[in-house]
Design a protein around this motif. Structure first.
Motif, short mmCIF file in Angstrom:
data_model
loop_
_atom_site.label_atom_id
_atom_site.label_comp_id
_atom_site.label_asym_id
_atom_site.label_seq_id
_atom_site.Cartn_x
_atom_site.Cartn_y
_atom_site.Cartn_z
N LEU A 1 9.33 -2.83 -4.90
CA LEU A 1 9.01 -2.57 -6.31
C LEU A 1 8.72 -1.09 -6.57
CD1 LEU A 1 6.73 -5.65 -6.83
CD2 LEU A 1 8.90 -5.23 -8.00
N CYS A 2 8.37 -0.35 -5.52
CA CYS A 2 8.12 1.08 -5.73
C CYS A 2 9.00 1.90 -4.79
CB CYS A 2 6.64 1.40 -5.53
SG CYS A 2 6.29 3.15 -5.72
N ALA A 3 8.77 1.79 -3.48
CA ALA A 3 9.59 2.55 -2.53
C ALA A 3 11.06 2.16 -2.65
CB ALA A 3 9.09 2.29 -1.10
N GLY B 1 -3.10 -0.27 -6.64
CA GLY B 1 -2.03 -1.18 -6.24
C GLY B 1 -0.95 -1.34 -7.28
N HIS B 2 0.26 -0.83 -6.99
CA HIS B 2 1.36 -0.93 -7.95
C HIS B 2 2.64 -1.46 -7.29
CE1 HIS B 2 1.55 3.19 -6.24
NE2 HIS B 2 2.82 2.86 -6.10
N GLU B 3 2.45 -2.27 -6.25
CA GLU B 3 3.60 -2.98 -5.64
C GLU B 3 3.16 -4.43 -5.51
OE1 GLU B 3 4.47 -1.06 -1.90
OE2 GLU B 3 5.38 0.67 -2.88
N VAL C 1 0.87 -1.17 0.00
CA VAL C 1 0.00 0.00 0.00
C VAL C 1 0.91 1.22 0.00
CG1 VAL C 1 -1.76 1.25 1.32
CG2 VAL C 1 -1.78 -1.25 1.27
N CYS C 2 0.85 2.01 -1.07
CA CYS C 2 1.80 3.10 -1.28
C CYS C 2 1.06 4.43 -1.29
CB CYS C 2 2.51 2.88 -2.61
SG CYS C 2 3.64 4.21 -3.08
N HIS C 3 1.77 5.49 -0.88
CA HIS C 3 1.13 6.81 -0.87
C HIS C 3 0.64 7.21 -2.26
CE1 HIS C 3 0.56 11.15 -0.32
NE2 HIS C 3 0.26 10.80 0.92
ZN LIG Z 1 4.35 3.54 -5.03
#
Ligand SMILES: [Zn+2]
Ligand SMILES: [Zn+2]
Length: 347
Positions: A148-150, A61-63, A40-42
């Motif tokens: 994958l993102c952070a 959702g992108h992770e 869960v990303c900002h």
């Molecule tokens: Zn992200």
């Protein structure tokens, strides 16, 4: 195989609902993935709050990490059963000017996962093969997801920064991105200064690998960096133009301040500070899929990991609200079947 799967979608800005969606076959150059975990990303707020034009309903959702269970026509280099990740950039086109120059991040025809196509708050998702990332066997899907993102965002910015081993690198903000940036900076061989507000974070910052902790509420962070010789690179993981301006003079001549935190506020730096010292302000957007592969492998090799809290998919709305309230320490990961198990136990 069930003909439907569970997903948490946003039907209009701010409104989550748990639904069942029909299982579809992947189209040309796409794969279908059984999702095991999704961070869960900002940046999910871009979907949930409708900051981008969105074709509702949309699954954020992108992770996302999971196993390929079907290949669409024309997919090469990926196999059914393989564990893969999907990040924010949904996959490059291969034919635009930027792709043809090797700049996959800035592909003109790139879609954003969870914005233009359904993302990983679901048991199943369909993803473009050119955006896929390899997941090392010794990372669980839940541990891999935030990388994958952070992870990619901070690793890529540091890896492409002009600092060399031993140079002073500062990380501003010790949150979801910052707590990874400090670990990567330490593992890459830099002298690391962590900057955050208050004394509470000092101990954690040191534990993550920072050599110095600067409390920006108690001291002028730019002066503190200059007292250490001046930073070659400042990685800005907090949002807000004022925070960038407040640390900018902490750069040594030739240094660069790299912004990773999105906010509406303009960045105010004086031309004197830019010119005398030839300093730069730059932005950095995640990274390409090969760098994502490297981010995950580097993390597994060096023991870099995000501090995560896992919750079931059905709690996605609550998890999102907690993250937006700044109460996540530091990343929340939605976990589906098998999400907590690495394929191979670390030795
Ligand atoms: Zn992200
Ligand atoms: Zn392209």
């Amino acid at each position: 195989m069930n003909a439907t799967y569970k997903a948490v979608e946003v039907s209009k800005p701010g409104e989550f609902s748990e639904v069942r969606k029909p299982l579809l076959d992947p189209g040309p150059n796409h794969v279908r993935i059984r999702v095991e975990a999704c961070g869960v990303c900002h940046s999910d707020s871009a979907t949930v709050e409708g900051l981008f034009p969105i074709d509702w309903p949309r699954v954020p959702g992108h992770e996302a990490v999971g196993r390929i269970d079907a290949l669409g026509p024309g997919v090469q280099g990926w196999a059914v059963g393989q564990r893969v990740g999907v990040g924010f950039l949904g996959g490059s086109c291969g034919y635009c000017e930027f792709c043809r120059n090797g700049d996959l991040v800035n592909c003109r025809n790139q879609e954003f996962t969870g914005v233009h196509s359904d993302g990983g708050y679901a048991e199943v998702m369909i993803a473009k093969a050119t955006g896929l990332v390899r997941i090392p066997d010794d990372l669980s899907s839940a541990d891999a997801a935030p990388l994958l993102c952070a992870g990619l965002t901070t690793f890529n910015a540091l890896r492409n920064a002009p600092a060399k081993a031993g140079d002073l690198v500062a990380v501003l903000g010790i949150g979801g991105l910052g707590h990874l940036a400090v670990q990567y900076a330490r593992h890459m061989g830099f002298e690391v200064a962590a900057i955050a507000r208050g004394s509470n974070t000092a101990e954690l910052a040191k534990k993550l690998g920072a050599h110095h902790y600067i409390d920006s509420a108690a001291t002028d962070p730019a002066a503190a960096l200059q007292a250490l010789g001046g930073a070659k690179v400042i990685v800005i993981t907090a949002s807000g133009g004022k925070t960038i301006a407040a640390t900018f003079r902490g750069l040594r001549p030739g240094g660069v301040s790299i912004d990773l935190g999105v906010g509406p506020e303009p960045i105010e730096v004086t031309s004197m500070d830019l010119i005398f010292g030839e300093r730069k302000v730059a932005g950095s957007l995640t990274g390409n899929p090969a760098t994502a592969d490297t981010t995950l492998r580097f993390s597994a090799l060096g023991g870099v990991s995000a501090m995560i809290e896992t919750v079931p998919l059905s709690q996605a709305a609550a998890a999102y609200a907690k993250m937006m309230a700044g109460k996540a320490r530091f990343r929340i990961v939605l976990v589906m079947k098998n999400g907590n198990n690495p394929t191979r136990e670390p030795e």
